[in-house]
Motif scaffolding. Structure first.
Motif, mmCIF file in Angstrom:
data_model
loop_
_atom_site.group_PDB
_atom_site.id
_atom_site.type_symbol
_atom_site.label_atom_id
_atom_site.label_comp_id
_atom_site.label_asym_id
_atom_site.label_seq_id
_atom_site.Cartn_x
_atom_site.Cartn_y
_atom_site.Cartn_z
ATOM 1 N N SER A 149 1.016 -1.894 7.680
ATOM 2 C CA SER A 149 1.255 -1.053 6.508
ATOM 3 C C SER A 149 1.292 0.406 6.947
ATOM 4 O O SER A 149 0.794 0.762 8.026
ATOM 5 N N GLN A 174 3.085 11.566 8.526
ATOM 6 C CA GLN A 174 1.863 11.106 9.188
ATOM 7 C C GLN A 174 1.485 12.009 10.357
ATOM 8 O O GLN A 174 0.300 12.307 10.580
ATOM 9 N N SER A 230 0.812 -1.222 0.000
ATOM 10 C CA SER A 230 0.000 0.000 0.000
ATOM 11 C C SER A 230 0.845 1.272 0.000
ATOM 12 O O SER A 230 0.307 2.375 0.110
ATOM 13 N N ASN A 277 -0.407 2.767 5.721
ATOM 14 C CA ASN A 277 -1.778 3.269 5.792
ATOM 15 C C ASN A 277 -2.395 2.972 7.158
ATOM 16 O O ASN A 277 -3.070 3.817 7.759
ATOM 17 N N GLN A 278 -2.151 1.753 7.672
ATOM 18 C CA GLN A 278 -2.634 1.403 9.008
ATOM 19 C C GLN A 278 -1.968 2.276 10.072
ATOM 20 O O GLN A 278 -2.618 2.733 11.016
ATOM 21 N N ASN A 301 2.757 4.550 -1.026
ATOM 22 C CA ASN A 301 2.534 5.484 -2.130
ATOM 23 C C ASN A 301 3.839 5.755 -2.862
ATOM 24 O O ASN A 301 4.907 5.270 -2.480
ATOM 25 N N GLU A 319 -0.780 5.283 9.681
ATOM 26 C CA GLU A 319 -1.300 6.648 9.598
ATOM 27 C C GLU A 319 -2.643 6.767 10.320
ATOM 28 O O GLU A 319 -2.894 7.743 11.028
ATOM 29 N N GLU A 320 -3.496 5.770 10.166
ATOM 30 C CA GLU A 320 -4.779 5.781 10.867
ATOM 31 C C GLU A 320 -4.580 5.728 12.380
ATOM 32 O O GLU A 320 -5.275 6.413 13.136
#
Length: 557
Positions: free
Chosen positions: A204, A237, A166, A206-207, A168, A209-210
């Motif tokens: 990941s 992030q 994932s 993305n995880q 970028n 960052e959340e």
């Protein structure tokens, strides 16, 4: 048959200090030039760099230095090599800019300018070898692996990497290029072993960052985030989460200022809002719930800075009641005690601690599956695990065996070991000097084991000083011994110990003055021996004993 040597001068059987020498015919390619931070017993040492003796002996052969990414373990020792050899340095845009900061801050290399920017499409033909690059995923953008194409096949150095589907664009791995290199044929693979023992699924980005956003947006008071300055992905992030949560960011420390400003200027770090970053002076006009303080500490070590904040010794920030201290770095096992101590200090100061590893397994290095995938993509003839302590190199060797490699084609090397291609196969043929070189202030390599031992004794048992003035010709003592101590005993409650020590010194001096073959060295050693024996009997401690003997021609009245 090609003449090939592979010599790790650092980055094996240790954490950090990556530097690997690949020699093809009469050309040397240096892969990374990093440092590591001192261990607990290396008292007073600022950093540890590789021993460059092998490179200095062969400096006319060096074709260039090739950097995989912009972390200190890959670029930190560059100034100390460049002050002795003037060779071109190759790296991606961000890596090169961060390397320039290091090089220009060191007085002896501030005028060095031979930096060359490369990317994943660059190929450089050096005659006997062609150097090319491939993009990798790490915690800093512009990370690359390095491939050296020889007649025997590619010699591939992965640099720090993990696989994150994932990721970028600035962080994406070029899988097609990896497959292409593997199809061409890989003679030897030098691969990152930092996470070789872990089978845990790495979160990941993305995880992650959340998780960062969820932690920040629900806190009602001030937030102090501890991070590593060069972890650009994590900084991005934090910026994103601060913006979405209606907070402004204060950067503390020179390291983070330089790195962040450089990354923003190059477009590698995006500011969601031009007014996101404010100064420490502007911070005073903001409410706690409007602030996020990003603390990276000196040389990327935020924990010591947090301790200073908790004990109100930080130059500008103190932890207050209601503060959240969010640790977004994953500390090494060796500093777990420091982490626990830091958390305790924060709670005593009224703050609350959360760590990113509470809910996620976060790492910038590939786990077992990532490492096996790299091995399967490369299909190397020979394998050299690098970047990790011995147990990690051994674990990586076992992974290579799992995917079908024979142990006789896997080399767990030590610093300075020489792997040489001869008689049709790669084999260990010898070693070269590759000791640690210690940096203390402006001193490079002038601190050795004896000085470190003395510092350790001083830190544990203190120092004991005996000063006496003598007239050697008259064979008399001009002034009685004066005894002082620091860090050994409390002098005011140890008068008997001091008096007896003075008597011992006086006795030893008078005995030596009567000798026909008087020797200053012998006198001082006898004082040390006699005092050491007496002080150990009385206290069970062994301080550093420093006899100071002054000579005077003045006669005692």
């Amino acid at each position: 048959m090609s003449q090939i040597k592979i010599v790790p001068l650092g980055g094996v059987r240790e954490n950090g200090k990556s530097i690997y020498v690949v020699e093809v015919e009469d050309e040397i390619f240096v892969l990374d030039c990093g440092l590591k931070y001192p261990e607990n017993e290396q008292l007073g040492i600022d950093m540890v760099i590789p021993d460059f003796s092998y490179l200095l002996e062969n400096k006319d052969k060096i074709a260039g230095i090739f950097l995989s990414h912009g972390h200190a373990d890959a670029i930190g020792a560059l100034p100390y090599l460049l002050e002795n050899v003037s060779v071109p340095v190759f790296g991606t845009e961000l890596t090169t800019e961060l390397a320039k900061i290091n090089v220009r801050e060191y007085p002896n290399t501030k005028d060095f300018k031979e930096f060359h920017v490369v990317d994943e499409f660059t190929e450089i033909d050096f005659g006997h070898a062609v150097v090319s690059f491939f993009s990798t995923t790490h915690t800093i953008p512009d990370s690359i692996g390095i491939s050296i194409k020889t007649k025997e096949g590619n010699i591939v150095y992965t640099g720090d990497f993990k696989f994150d589907q994932s990721a970028n664009k600035p962080y994406q791995t070029d899988f097609s290029r990896l497959a292409e290199i593997g199809k061409e044929g890989v003679f030897a693979l030098l691969s990152d072993s930092s996470n070789a023992e872990s089978s845990s699924l790495i979160a990941s980005e993305n995880q992650t960052e959340e998780e960062v956003y969820d932690t920040i947006r629900y806190w009602e008071g001030r937030i102090i985030v501890a991070s590593v300055a060069s972890n650009i992905r994590r900084v991005q992030q934090i910026f994103n989460a601060a913006h979405k949560s209606g907070r402004q960011v204060v950067l503390t420390g020179k390291d983070v200022e330089q790195i962040v400003r450089t990354a923003i200027r190059l477009g590698k770090l995006q500011l969601p809002d031009e007014d996101l970053i404010i100064t420490e002076r502007q911070m005073k006009n903001k409410r706690p719930e409007e602030l996020l303080i990003l603390e990276t500490g000196r040389m990327g070590e935020p924990l010591q800075s947090l301790q200073k904040m908790a004990s109100k010794r930080h130059k500008s920030i103190s932890i207050q009641e209601g503060d959240l201290i969010y640790i977004t770095t994953t500390p090494a096992i060796s500093v777990e005690t420091t982490v626990a101590k830091t958390e305790d200090m924060v709670y005593r100061a009224g703050g609350t601690v959360k760590t990113i590893s509470d809910n996620l397994y976060v790492s910038g290095h590939g786990n077992e599956n990532d490492l096996k995938l790299m091995l399967n993509l490369m299909k190397p003839k020979y394998f050299v695990p690098v970047q990790g302590e011995y147990r990690l190199l051994a674990a990586h060797a076992d992974l290579a065996h799992e995917v079908g490699m024979s142990y006789q084609d896997i080399f767990i090397t030590g610093r300075g070991d020489i792997l040489e291609f001869e008689k049709g196969r790669l084999r260990m043929t010898g070693s070269t000097d590759a000791d640690n070189v210690l940096i203390d202030g402006l001193g490079v390599g002038d601190i050795g084991n004896i000085v470190l031992r003395d510092r350790k004794i001083l830190s544990e048992d203190g120092i004991f000083i005996a000063v006496i003035t003598i007239n050697r010709r008259a064979k008399k003592i001009i002034s009685k011994p004066r005894i002082t101590s620091r860090g050994f005993v409390y002098v005011k409650t140890s008068t008997d110990l001091m008096k007896e020590s003075a008597t011992i010194v006086e006795t030893v001096v008078l005995e030596n003055l009567e000798k026909a073959d008087f020797d200053w060295g012998v006198l001082k050693q006898e004082i040390r021996d006699q005092l050491s024996r007496y002080l150990y009997e009385q206290t069970k401690r062994r301080p550093v004993i420093l006899p100071v003997i002054m000579e005077s021609s003045q006669k005692r009245k």
